[in-house]
Design a protein around this motif. Structure first.
Motif, PDB file in Angstrom:
ATOM      1  N   ILE A 151       0.835  -1.198   0.000  1.00  0.00           N
ATOM      2  CA  ILE A 151       0.000   0.000   0.000  1.00  0.00           C
ATOM      3  C   ILE A 151       0.872   1.251   0.000  1.00  0.00           C
ATOM      4  CG2 ILE A 151      -1.611   1.355   1.420  1.00  0.00           C
ATOM      5  CD1 ILE A 151      -2.875  -1.422   2.190  1.00  0.00           C
ATOM      6  N   GLY A 152       1.900   1.255   0.829  1.00  0.00           N
ATOM      7  CA  GLY A 152       2.817   2.394   0.880  1.00  0.00           C
ATOM      8  C   GLY A 152       3.544   2.599  -0.436  1.00  0.00           C
ATOM      9  N   ALA A 153       3.956   1.506  -1.060  1.00  0.00           N
ATOM     10  CA  ALA A 153       4.665   1.603  -2.338  1.00  0.00           C
ATOM     11  C   ALA A 153       3.760   2.176  -3.426  1.00  0.00           C
ATOM     12  CB  ALA A 153       5.183   0.228  -2.741  1.00  0.00           C
ATOM     13  N   HIS A 154       2.505   1.771  -3.438  1.00  0.00           N
ATOM     14  CA  HIS A 154       1.586   2.291  -4.444  1.00  0.00           C
ATOM     15  C   HIS A 154       1.219   3.750  -4.172  1.00  0.00           C
ATOM     16  CE1 HIS A 154       1.258  -1.889  -5.709  1.00  0.00           C
ATOM     17  NE2 HIS A 154       0.861  -1.385  -6.852  1.00  0.00           N
ATOM     18  N   GLU A 155       1.158   4.141  -2.918  1.00  0.00           N
ATOM     19  CA  GLU A 155       0.930   5.555  -2.592  1.00  0.00           C
ATOM     20  C   GLU A 155       2.105   6.399  -3.074  1.00  0.00           C
ATOM     21  OE1 GLU A 155      -0.476   9.166  -1.393  1.00  0.00           O
ATOM     22  OE2 GLU A 155      -1.561   7.301  -1.693  1.00  0.00           O
ATOM     23  N   THR A 156       3.321   5.913  -2.840  1.00  0.00           N
ATOM     24  CA  THR A 156       4.517   6.614  -3.308  1.00  0.00           C
ATOM     25  C   THR A 156       4.512   6.725  -4.824  1.00  0.00           C
ATOM     26  OG1 THR A 156       5.786   5.852  -1.405  1.00  0.00           O
ATOM     27  CG2 THR A 156       7.044   6.578  -3.323  1.00  0.00           C
ATOM     28  N   GLU A 157       4.185   5.638  -5.498  1.00  0.00           N
ATOM     29  CA  GLU A 157       4.131   5.647  -6.966  1.00  0.00           C
ATOM     30  C   GLU A 157       3.098   6.645  -7.454  1.00  0.00           C
ATOM     31  OE1 GLU A 157       3.143   2.749 -10.758  1.00  0.00           O
ATOM     32  OE2 GLU A 157       3.291   1.866  -8.777  1.00  0.00           O
ATOM     33  N   ASN A 158       1.928   6.674  -6.822  1.00  0.00           N
ATOM     34  CA  ASN A 158       0.889   7.622  -7.199  1.00  0.00           C
ATOM     35  C   ASN A 158       1.394   9.055  -7.089  1.00  0.00           C
ATOM     36  OD1 ASN A 158      -1.476   9.426  -5.763  1.00  0.00           O
ATOM     37  ND2 ASN A 158      -2.197   8.320  -7.554  1.00  0.00           N
ATOM     38  N   ASP A 170      -3.786   4.402 -11.954  1.00  0.00           N
ATOM     39  CA  ASP A 170      -3.636   2.948 -11.796  1.00  0.00           C
ATOM     40  C   ASP A 170      -3.054   2.599 -10.430  1.00  0.00           C
ATOM     41  OD1 ASP A 170      -4.640   2.588 -14.356  1.00  0.00           O
ATOM     42  OD2 ASP A 170      -2.676   2.213 -15.271  1.00  0.00           O
ATOM     43  N   ALA A 171      -2.047   3.360 -10.004  1.00  0.00           N
ATOM     44  CA  ALA A 171      -1.435   3.116  -8.693  1.00  0.00           C
ATOM     45  C   ALA A 171      -2.445   3.361  -7.575  1.00  0.00           C
ATOM     46  CB  ALA A 171      -0.202   4.005  -8.503  1.00  0.00           C
ATOM     47  N   LEU A 172      -3.241   4.411  -7.717  1.00  0.00           N
ATOM     48  CA  LEU A 172      -4.267   4.712  -6.715  1.00  0.00           C
ATOM     49  C   LEU A 172      -5.325   3.610  -6.666  1.00  0.00           C
ATOM     50  CD1 LEU A 172      -5.374   6.725  -4.637  1.00  0.00           C
ATOM     51  CD2 LEU A 172      -6.596   7.826  -6.522  1.00  0.00           C
ATOM     52  N   ASN A 173      -5.740   3.136  -7.834  1.00  0.00           N
ATOM     53  CA  ASN A 173      -6.733   2.053  -7.883  1.00  0.00           C
ATOM     54  C   ASN A 173      -6.206   0.792  -7.215  1.00  0.00           C
ATOM     55  OD1 ASN A 173      -8.418   3.760  -9.304  1.00  0.00           O
ATOM     56  ND2 ASN A 173      -7.988   2.845 -11.288  1.00  0.00           N
ATOM     57  N   THR A 174      -4.949   0.471  -7.477  1.00  0.00           N
ATOM     58  CA  THR A 174      -4.347  -0.721  -6.873  1.00  0.00           C
ATOM     59  C   THR A 174      -4.236  -0.551  -5.361  1.00  0.00           C
ATOM     60  OG1 THR A 174      -3.117  -1.182  -8.901  1.00  0.00           O
ATOM     61  CG2 THR A 174      -2.345  -2.255  -6.891  1.00  0.00           C
TER      62      THR A 174
END
Length: 61
Positions: free
Chosen positions: A16-23, A48-52
């Motif tokens: 979750i943290g990684a996808h937030e950073t990517e977003n 896409d990162a936010l959706n994931t």
């Protein structure tokens, strides 16, 4: 719903943290772009990162 163990919880938090950073990175890159196609690419990647991230968070409910 099936209970998750401590390791699975830690893994979810990490993902979750990684996808937030990517977003956030993709949004920043999109703001800095002048080329519309590149800007659109970064905006889609951010979404896409936010959706994931949201999908992963649903496992915590």
């Amino acid at each position: 719903m099936t209970q998750i163990n401590e390791q699975e919880l830690q893994n979810l938090r990490h993902l979750i943290g990684a996808h937030e950073t990517e977003n956030q990175k993709m949004l920043t890159y999109a703001q800095q772009c002048t080329d519309p196609q590149v800007k659109a690419y970064f905006q889609k990647s951010a979404q896409d990162a936010l959706n994931t991230k949201q999908q992963l968070m649903s496992f915590l409910k």
